[in-house]
Design a protein around this motif. Structure first.
Motif, PDB file in Angstrom:
ATOM      1  N   ALA A  52      -3.122  15.806  -2.628  1.00  0.00           N
ATOM      2  CA  ALA A  52      -3.150  14.981  -1.322  1.00  0.00           C
ATOM      3  C   ALA A  52      -4.185  14.214  -1.083  1.00  0.00           C
ATOM      4  O   ALA A  52      -3.845  13.320  -0.740  1.00  0.00           O
ATOM      5  CB  ALA A  52      -3.293  16.148   0.313  1.00  0.00           C
ATOM      6  N   VAL A  53      -5.442  15.459  -0.780  1.00  0.00           N
ATOM      7  CA  VAL A  53      -6.733  13.974  -1.226  1.00  0.00           C
ATOM      8  C   VAL A  53      -7.044  12.612  -1.899  1.00  0.00           C
ATOM      9  O   VAL A  53      -7.034  11.872  -1.522  1.00  0.00           O
ATOM     10  CB  VAL A  53      -7.904  15.012  -1.125  1.00  0.00           C
ATOM     11  CG1 VAL A  53      -9.548  13.435  -1.171  1.00  0.00           C
ATOM     12  CG2 VAL A  53      -7.929  15.499   0.369  1.00  0.00           C
ATOM     13  N   ASP A  55      -4.141  11.840  -3.043  1.00  0.00           N
ATOM     14  CA  ASP A  55      -2.677  10.651  -2.896  1.00  0.00           C
ATOM     15  C   ASP A  55      -3.432   9.591  -2.395  1.00  0.00           C
ATOM     16  O   ASP A  55      -3.434   8.285  -2.086  1.00  0.00           O
ATOM     17  CB  ASP A  55      -1.655  11.669  -2.493  1.00  0.00           C
ATOM     18  CG  ASP A  55      -0.956  11.865  -3.703  1.00  0.00           C
ATOM     19  OD1 ASP A  55      -1.220  11.473  -4.474  1.00  0.00           O
ATOM     20  OD2 ASP A  55      -0.294  12.513  -3.308  1.00  0.00           O
ATOM     21  N   GLN A  56      -3.883  10.042  -1.132  1.00  0.00           N
ATOM     22  CA  GLN A  56      -4.729   9.333   0.137  1.00  0.00           C
ATOM     23  C   GLN A  56      -5.328   8.339  -0.111  1.00  0.00           C
ATOM     24  O   GLN A  56      -5.270   7.072   0.149  1.00  0.00           O
ATOM     25  CB  GLN A  56      -4.935  10.231   1.245  1.00  0.00           C
ATOM     26  CG  GLN A  56      -5.210   9.201   2.761  1.00  0.00           C
ATOM     27  CD  GLN A  56      -4.271   8.552   4.015  1.00  0.00           C
ATOM     28  OE1 GLN A  56      -3.267   8.823   3.739  1.00  0.00           O
ATOM     29  NE2 GLN A  56      -4.565   7.155   3.556  1.00  0.00           N
ATOM     30  N   PHE A  57      -7.065   8.838  -1.023  1.00  0.00           N
ATOM     31  CA  PHE A  57      -7.642   8.144  -1.870  1.00  0.00           C
ATOM     32  C   PHE A  57      -7.182   7.191  -2.427  1.00  0.00           C
ATOM     33  O   PHE A  57      -7.925   5.955  -2.745  1.00  0.00           O
ATOM     34  CB  PHE A  57      -8.719   8.978  -2.720  1.00  0.00           C
ATOM     35  CG  PHE A  57      -9.438   8.942  -3.225  1.00  0.00           C
ATOM     36  CD1 PHE A  57     -10.820   7.571  -3.212  1.00  0.00           C
ATOM     37  CD2 PHE A  57      -9.456   8.906  -5.167  1.00  0.00           C
ATOM     38  CE1 PHE A  57     -11.350   6.976  -3.753  1.00  0.00           C
ATOM     39  CE2 PHE A  57     -10.112   7.967  -5.180  1.00  0.00           C
ATOM     40  CZ  PHE A  57     -11.568   7.990  -5.383  1.00  0.00           C
ATOM     41  N   ALA A  59      -4.416   5.324  -2.137  1.00  0.00           N
ATOM     42  CA  ALA A  59      -3.551   4.372  -0.936  1.00  0.00           C
ATOM     43  C   ALA A  59      -4.838   3.395  -0.378  1.00  0.00           C
ATOM     44  O   ALA A  59      -4.362   2.736  -0.101  1.00  0.00           O
ATOM     45  CB  ALA A  59      -2.821   5.492  -0.333  1.00  0.00           C
ATOM     46  N   ASN A  60      -5.681   3.996  -0.302  1.00  0.00           N
ATOM     47  CA  ASN A  60      -7.103   3.843  -0.012  1.00  0.00           C
ATOM     48  C   ASN A  60      -7.416   2.877  -0.849  1.00  0.00           C
ATOM     49  O   ASN A  60      -7.854   1.244  -0.307  1.00  0.00           O
ATOM     50  CB  ASN A  60      -8.246   4.724   0.864  1.00  0.00           C
ATOM     51  CG  ASN A  60      -7.755   5.397   2.169  1.00  0.00           C
ATOM     52  OD1 ASN A  60      -6.314   5.347   3.021  1.00  0.00           O
ATOM     53  ND2 ASN A  60      -8.385   6.887   2.164  1.00  0.00           N
ATOM     54  N   LYS A  80      -3.530   9.290 -10.768  1.00  0.00           N
ATOM     55  CA  LYS A  80      -3.673  10.082 -10.145  1.00  0.00           C
ATOM     56  C   LYS A  80      -4.458  11.689 -10.408  1.00  0.00           C
ATOM     57  O   LYS A  80      -5.229  12.613 -10.341  1.00  0.00           O
ATOM     58  CB  LYS A  80      -2.924   9.772  -9.173  1.00  0.00           C
ATOM     59  CG  LYS A  80      -2.288   9.180  -7.767  1.00  0.00           C
ATOM     60  CD  LYS A  80      -1.358   9.084  -7.182  1.00  0.00           C
ATOM     61  CE  LYS A  80      -1.527   8.452  -5.851  1.00  0.00           C
ATOM     62  NZ  LYS A  80       0.410   7.899  -5.273  1.00  0.00           N
ATOM     63  N   ASP A 122     -13.832   5.212   0.423  1.00  0.00           N
ATOM     64  CA  ASP A 122     -11.970   4.905   0.996  1.00  0.00           C
ATOM     65  C   ASP A 122     -12.099   6.876   0.062  1.00  0.00           C
ATOM     66  O   ASP A 122     -10.744   6.817   0.419  1.00  0.00           O
ATOM     67  CB  ASP A 122     -11.211   4.596  -0.285  1.00  0.00           C
ATOM     68  CG  ASP A 122     -11.945   2.691  -0.187  1.00  0.00           C
ATOM     69  OD1 ASP A 122     -11.905   2.536   0.773  1.00  0.00           O
ATOM     70  OD2 ASP A 122     -11.679   1.804  -1.106  1.00  0.00           O
ATOM     71  N   SER A 126     -10.234   9.802   3.117  1.00  0.00           N
ATOM     72  CA  SER A 126      -9.175  10.453   3.213  1.00  0.00           C
ATOM     73  C   SER A 126      -9.552  11.835   3.713  1.00  0.00           C
ATOM     74  O   SER A 126      -9.211  12.728   4.053  1.00  0.00           O
ATOM     75  CB  SER A 126      -9.238  10.105   1.248  1.00  0.00           C
ATOM     76  OG  SER A 126      -8.010  11.495   0.764  1.00  0.00           O
ATOM     77  N   LYS A 129      -9.816  12.651   7.279  1.00  0.00           N
ATOM     78  CA  LYS A 129      -7.305  12.532   7.055  1.00  0.00           C
ATOM     79  C   LYS A 129      -7.725  13.719   7.192  1.00  0.00           C
ATOM     80  O   LYS A 129      -6.768  14.859   8.661  1.00  0.00           O
ATOM     81  CB  LYS A 129      -7.339  11.362   6.431  1.00  0.00           C
ATOM     82  CG  LYS A 129      -6.176  11.323   7.155  1.00  0.00           C
ATOM     83  CD  LYS A 129      -5.705  11.144   6.411  1.00  0.00           C
ATOM     84  CE  LYS A 129      -3.281  10.646   6.705  1.00  0.00           C
ATOM     85  NZ  LYS A 129      -2.314   9.718   6.481  1.00  0.00           N
ATOM     86  N   PHE A 130      -7.986  14.750   6.208  1.00  0.00           N
ATOM     87  CA  PHE A 130      -7.623  15.720   5.764  1.00  0.00           C
ATOM     88  C   PHE A 130      -8.792  17.113   6.499  1.00  0.00           C
ATOM     89  O   PHE A 130      -8.745  17.880   6.038  1.00  0.00           O
ATOM     90  CB  PHE A 130      -7.403  16.052   4.674  1.00  0.00           C
ATOM     91  CG  PHE A 130      -6.300  15.585   4.090  1.00  0.00           C
ATOM     92  CD1 PHE A 130      -4.623  15.810   4.362  1.00  0.00           C
ATOM     93  CD2 PHE A 130      -5.739  14.311   3.861  1.00  0.00           C
ATOM     94  CE1 PHE A 130      -3.420  14.994   3.951  1.00  0.00           C
ATOM     95  CE2 PHE A 130      -5.110  13.493   2.977  1.00  0.00           C
ATOM     96  CZ  PHE A 130      -3.994  13.899   3.163  1.00  0.00           C
TER      97      PHE A 130
END
Ligand code: HEM
Length: 155
Positions: A52-53, A55-57, A59-60, A80, A122, A126, A129-130
């Protein structure tokens, strides 16, 4: 007679198993009492949390105008996977990293310190966020930070 004996055997096996589990628990308690720490991998929340981290990273990074262009021709699913495996293994998890080493991967990209700092920002966003706690964040950045010397070509 035969039935009674096998009953006794089952009972002894059960007693032995329960004893083994009890000793196992006591040993773990004793280790915890002595300050034995869970791995960073476990504290991060293992593979699902790391995924999850990352994926968000990614995306950032894709939304970060300072560096997104650099990934224009990159195979993102592969990136990824390699990032997840890299963080997994570096934090003590049971993974295999099959990507290239950091020097070979980034050679000739002319990556600057500013690029590097942008990418770290970035990642930090992330982690925030988590709600990854400060200690685990520091520990992870402490593992990735030393890779800078193999990645940055233009200080
Ligand atoms: C601690 C910082 C960094 C880490 C841990 C890291 C890690 C990685 C990993 C594991 C890969 C995949 C390797 C492979 O495909 O075999 C990769 C690829 C890549 N990295 Fe980094 N990287 C970092 C910093 C940067 C920075 C600062 C940039 C540029 C802004 C960058 C640009 C790229 C690009 C463009 C690729 C894809 C290469 C390709 O498509 O072949 N990386 N990185």
């Amino acid at each position: 007679m035969k039935d009674v004996r096998s009953g006794t055997r089952i009972a002894s096996v059960t007693v032995l198993s329960v004893t083994a589990i009890a000793i196992g628990c006591l040993t773990m308690d004793a280790l915890a009492g002595q300050g034995a720490k869970q791995s960073l991998y476990d504290r991060l929340g293992r593979k699902p949390a790391i995924t999850a981290v990352i994926d968000q990273f990614v995306a950032n990074v894709a939304n970060d105008k300072r560096i997104s262009e650099r990934f224009a021709t990159t195979d993102i699913p592969r990136l990824k996977k390699n990032l997840i495996d890299q963080v997994c293994i570096a934090s003590g998890g049971p993974c295999a990293y099959t990507g290239r080493d950091m020097k070979t991967t980034h050679a000739g990209m002319n990556i600057t310190t500013a690029d590097f700092n942008a990418l770290v920002e970035d990642l930090v966003a992330s982690l925030a966020k988590f709600k990854v706690p400060e200690a685990e964040k520091k520990e992870l950045l402490g593992i990735l930070g030393p890779m800078k010397k193999d990645i940055v070509e233009i200080p």
